[in-house]
Design an enzyme around this catalytic site. Structure first.
Site, short mmCIF file in Angstrom:
data_model
loop_
_atom_site.label_atom_id
_atom_site.label_comp_id
_atom_site.label_asym_id
_atom_site.label_seq_id
_atom_site.Cartn_x
_atom_site.Cartn_y
_atom_site.Cartn_z
N LYS A 93 5.44 5.54 -6.20
CA LYS A 93 6.27 4.34 -6.21
C LYS A 93 5.64 3.23 -7.04
O LYS A 93 6.32 2.54 -7.81
CB LYS A 93 6.49 3.84 -4.78
CG LYS A 93 7.26 4.82 -3.90
CD LYS A 93 7.07 4.51 -2.43
CE LYS A 93 7.56 5.67 -1.57
NZ LYS A 93 7.05 5.63 -0.20
N LYS A 98 -1.03 1.14 2.86
CA LYS A 98 -0.90 2.44 3.50
C LYS A 98 -1.50 2.39 4.89
O LYS A 98 -2.16 1.41 5.24
CB LYS A 98 -1.56 3.55 2.66
CG LYS A 98 -3.02 3.26 2.29
CD LYS A 98 -3.56 4.34 1.36
CE LYS A 98 -3.04 4.20 -0.05
NZ LYS A 98 -2.35 5.37 -0.56
N ARG A 99 -1.25 3.43 5.66
CA ARG A 99 -1.82 3.54 7.00
C ARG A 99 -3.33 3.35 6.93
O ARG A 99 -4.00 3.84 6.03
CB ARG A 99 -1.48 4.93 7.55
CG ARG A 99 -2.00 5.25 8.91
CD ARG A 99 -1.29 6.50 9.43
NE ARG A 99 -1.38 7.62 8.50
CZ ARG A 99 -2.34 8.56 8.56
NH1 ARG A 99 -3.28 8.51 9.47
NH2 ARG A 99 -2.33 9.56 7.70
N LYS A 128 -8.58 7.15 3.95
CA LYS A 128 -7.87 6.40 2.91
C LYS A 128 -8.74 5.30 2.32
O LYS A 128 -8.43 4.72 1.29
CB LYS A 128 -6.57 5.83 3.48
CG LYS A 128 -5.57 6.94 3.85
CD LYS A 128 -4.28 6.39 4.38
CE LYS A 128 -3.32 7.49 4.80
NZ LYS A 128 -2.73 8.21 3.66
N HIS A 130 1.32 18.75 5.95
CA HIS A 130 1.08 17.47 5.28
C HIS A 130 -0.37 17.00 5.34
O HIS A 130 -0.66 15.90 4.87
CB HIS A 130 1.97 16.38 5.90
CG HIS A 130 3.39 16.42 5.47
ND1 HIS A 130 3.84 15.86 4.30
CD2 HIS A 130 4.48 16.99 6.04
CE1 HIS A 130 5.15 16.06 4.18
NE2 HIS A 130 5.56 16.74 5.22
N THR A 179 2.76 9.28 -1.56
CA THR A 179 3.96 8.93 -2.31
C THR A 179 3.91 7.47 -2.75
O THR A 179 4.61 7.09 -3.69
CB THR A 179 5.24 9.17 -1.48
OG1 THR A 179 5.13 8.51 -0.21
CG2 THR A 179 5.47 10.66 -1.26
#
Length: 839
Positions: free
Chosen positions: A675, A563-564, A569, A372, A671
């Protein structure tokens, strides 16, 4: 957020609710309230009603669970065992009601009893069994396997407190235990008779048997017992039910009475405390030696218990270990369960007396591994010394696996010591460490990435040498999401509208979404689409007001990054652009600015100091921007604490813009991007992870791509990480950084963000400074698109209509066909037959 309209999706509105079914459900709830909860209706609390309703529903699930389980075993079907350290399943009550087709009748029954289902669902805590995308993916996959009728069992840990409950105090993240089990869990079935011993430490003896072959006997110093808890996972329309089996740790002797009687009352419970520490928290801080050991103990605990269990189940059903690959497919969800390679070999060779080569064939043909991440820290390496103390027999097994593996490397590249070193499971260059990702790769017959780009990068980067040795092992399986939860349940209004134009077949077949494309330019359809989005935004605005006391305009552009919190990110890039926009509004307050609400949510790892500093910066910027009268509400910044599945179900349907802005080449898939697009948000993002495939499906004109490519990132990194050249060429970026450095957002502590400023200027590995101008320009283009209301609505509708490929049902079908060799039952592939089976 209203959920009544989703009841109409489970049962078409033109069909009346069966009065007998309604009376039966009311009676079942009242019976549970009286006999299981021990309450009278006059004094029952919301929690009492929730538990009674959940238990009444559970009874109906169990019948399907037992029936499908017996059918699978009687037919001798191959079973999938899904090992994951995380399962972010969220709330199960309305999810199970929806999938069982009972949402409407339960809603009516509870209403007749004077109970509001929408209020009742809030009584259920989110199961604290995961952190982010990894755990949510596992949950989606479990639901899709049940929907497709694939016999499956998920294995994980029953954490007492999960990751942590995030509190934001004075703009800073604080971590507290998430007591999700405080009121019990009506969904789980304790299986106290299903107990396995898991061993640690000690020493290993070797002696020749009667044939002269060496036999190894592990004499452990410590034993922990794994106790099973099962939770049913319901497929769509209740046609199939699988189980999630979670392990809880116990000491064999919970209280040392001999020690207790000496007066050492705490010492008498030390063994139990040490055992229970294994399942207290997800991802304990591993900055200390004790923390690293606990992480390793966690991973081995759940791997050993799971493999013992699945082999026991297999032997009971089939009797022969040699048939294990034909009857069981074991999927390792990321690197955490990679010890399964060594543990399965130990069980086969040491406990069942199998020859090494035969055991290795069974192991590799049974196991498959999903990677991942390309981040080195997430691939996991463990010091050899830690293995020697904790898992001495497994270290011996890994050494032997590595010997054979290096012989293959030598045969492929004779006399190339550098190549052998690069592919060795044992890293000899930094204090002798075990590369767990390499162990998983060597011990599995298939290794998959989770987006097309990620799978190719695996071949070129982290697994380059291994790919050369085993060229047929890497495959791609792009992630997916379950539409049942993320469209039907989370966005009932949009589901109802889509069913009008796509037909009720959409509920069973996501490909029917494509029919909405023909209505993307229709003015009436667009208006109804916008009205639904506005209702969802109003619900989120209400929640923001209740939690934060911040008033936001539902008609503003809702710009969402959930998100985390991690440097790659790039929440930092988002807040830098926010500051630049704030400065621009201050410079020209009379200009007609597009109103925008910046919405952040996510947790930083407890030990990740830099990520927690980014959270503080976001909140400090919010304090300044939200209270500046010059801005006059045209820009708002909010950080919603304690992000979880239930919060996502409110945020995602309300989003207009989806922030997917990771450094190119670093996000495996994502993901959240799927969504948000499914719910009508336009994506602003880099060419990274599944963003590329989303672009290919929704159309390049319906997504906003910016920034460097993965190749360009590699080139810039090779030139160095200093960003002085970029800042010198960007007065806007220089001004933003100067404002942070000058204490504009931290007047009480001007140097608070010195570490961030230093990184932006001189150490920019995640290309935040380097991508800033491209990102700012892309955001201003978003402003222009937002003003063109019809064009924006058309693009948003096309995003929804073209997302069917990203269903987790598609992903699981690909796993079943290409990796697991598990057939999907024909009735699971045809909606009509699925309904017939249910009836």
């Amino acid at each position: 957020m209203p959920h009544q309209s989703i009841a109409a999706q489970a049962q078409p509105s033109h069909l009346p609710i069966d009065e007998l079914a309604l009376a039966e459900i009311k009676s079942a709830i009242l019976t549970k309230l009286t006999l299981a909860i021990g309450r009278d209706t006059a004094i029952a609390t919301s929690h009492d009603w929730y538990k009674a309703a959940a238990l009444a529903l559970r009874d109906r699930i169990v019948h399907r669970w037992l029936t499908t389980g017996k059918e699978d075993y009687d037919a001798g079907r191959k079973r999938v065992y899904y090992l994951s350290l995380e399962f972010l399943i969220g709330r199960l009550f309305t999810d199970a009601l929806n999938n069982m087709g009972l949402l409407a009748v339960f809603n009516a029954a509870l209403g007749d009893l004077g109970v509001d289902l929408n209020e009742l669902r809030k009584c259920e805590p989110d199961a604290a069994l995961g952190n982010g995308g990894l755990g949510r993916l596992a949950a989606c996959f479990m639901e899709s396997m049940a929907t497709l009728g694939i016999p499956a069992l998920g294995y994980g840990i029953r954490y007492d407190f999960g990751l942590f409950r995030q509190i934001i105090a004075d703009g800073r993240q604080q971590e507290y235990p998430d007591e999700w089990l405080a009121f019990g869990n009506p969904w789980e079935f304790p299986r106290r008779e299903v107990v396995y011993d898991v061993h640690f430490g000690g020493h290993v003896d070797v002696a020749a048997d009667e044939t002269g072959r060496d036999r190894y006997t592990w004499h452990p110093a410590e034993t922990v017992r794994a106790v099973a808890y099962d939770t049913p996972i319901v497929g769509w329309r209740g046609a199939h039910v699988n189980a999630l089996r979670l392990w809880s740790a116990r000491a064999p002797d919970p209280l040392r009475l001999d020690i207790f009687n000496t007066g050492d009352h705490l010492g008498a419970m030390s063994e139990q405390a040490r055992a229970e520490a294994i399942c207290k928290f997800l991802y304990p801080n591993d900055e200390t030696a004790a923390g690293r050991e606990l992480r390793l103990r966690q991973e081995y605990f759940f791997v050993s218990a799971s493999l013992q269990d699945l082999i026991n189940r297999h032997l009971q059903a089939d009797g022969l270990l040699t048939t294990l690959p034909a009857k069981a497919a074991v999927q390792l969800n990321d690197t955490h369960p990679s010890l399964a390679v060594a543990e399965l070999m130990r069980i086969l060779v040491d406990l069942h007396g199998m020859e090494w080569d035969a055991a290795w064939d069974i192991t590799t043909n049974t196991l498959s591994y999903t990677n991942h991440t390309l981040l080195p820290e997430a691939l996991e390496v463990w010091p050899v010394e830690l293995f020697e103390r904790t898992l001495p027999r497994h270290l011996q097994i890994i050494y032997r696996i590595n010997v054979t593996h290096l012989e293959r490397a030598e045969a492929a590249r004779p006399h190339d010591g550098d190549f052998r070193s690069s592919v060795s499971i044992i890293d000899e260059n930094a204090g002798r460490r075990i590369r767990m990702g390499y162990l998983a790769f060597v011990g599995a017959h298939r290794i998959n990435g989770v987006s097309a780009m990620h799978s190719e990068l695996m071949k070129e980067t982290v697994f380059h040498g291994l790919h050369q040795l085993y060229p047929d092992r890497i495959t791609n399986k792009t992630n997916g999401i379950t539409f049942r939860r993320w469209l039907l349940l989370a966005n009932p209004g949009l589901t109802e509208l889509l069913c009008e134009v796509c037909g009720d077949g959409l509920l069973d077949d996501p490909t029917q979404l494509a029919r909405a494309e023909h209505h993307a330019g229709d003015a009436v359809f667009q208006q109804r689409f916008r009205e639904i989005k506005l209702r969802n935004k109003s619900a989120l605005a209400k929640l923001i007001g209740e939690r934060l006391g911040i008033e936001v305009d539902p008609t503003a552009l809702f710009d969402v990054q959930i998100k985390r919190i991690h440097e790659y990110k790039r929440q930092l890039l988002n807040i830098l652009e926010t500051i630049a926009l704030y400065q621009a509004i201050k410079d020209e307050p009379e200009r007609d600015w597009v109103p925008r609400v910046k919405i952040f949510a996510g947790k930083a790892a407890a030990s990740y100091t830099y990520a927690k500093l980014i959270i503080k910066l976001i909140n400090d910027v919010a304090k300044v921007v939200n209270n500046d009268p010059v801005v006059a509400g045209r820009l708002k910044v909010v950080f919603l604490a304690d992000y979880n599945v239930s919060l996502a179900e409110v945020i995602i349907p309300a989003a207009d813009l989806s922030e997917q802005i990771s450094t190119a080449g670093m996000e495996a898939s994502g993901t959240g991007n799927m969504k948000l697009a499914l719910n009508g948000a336009l994506t602003i993002g880099t060419l990274d992870g599944a963003n590329i495939e989303i672009r290919d499906h929704v159309g390049a004109e319906n997504i906003a791509i910016f920034g460097m490519t993965a190749e360009e990132v590699v080139v810039r990194r090779a030139r160095g990480l200093d960003a002085s050249d970029v800042i010198a060429a960007s007065p806007r970026l220089a001004r933003v950084i100067d404002a942070i450095a000058g204490g504009v957002f931290s007047p009480d502590e001007p140097d608070r963000f010195a570490a961030i400023v230093e990184a932006l200027r001189h150490r920019d590995p995640y290309m935040v400074s380097a991508d800033f101008d491209a990102y700012y320009d892309a955001q201003r283009a978003i402003d222009a698109r937002w003003r063109a209301t019809s064009a924006w609505s058309r693009a948003a509708i096309l995003n929804v209509a073209r997302m069917a490929w990203f269903s987790s049902d598609r992903t699981i079908r690909e796993y079943a066909e290409d990796i697991w060799d598990v057939p999907v039952p024909p009735e699971a592939q045809t909606p009509v037959r699925l309904q017939q089976r249910r009836s």
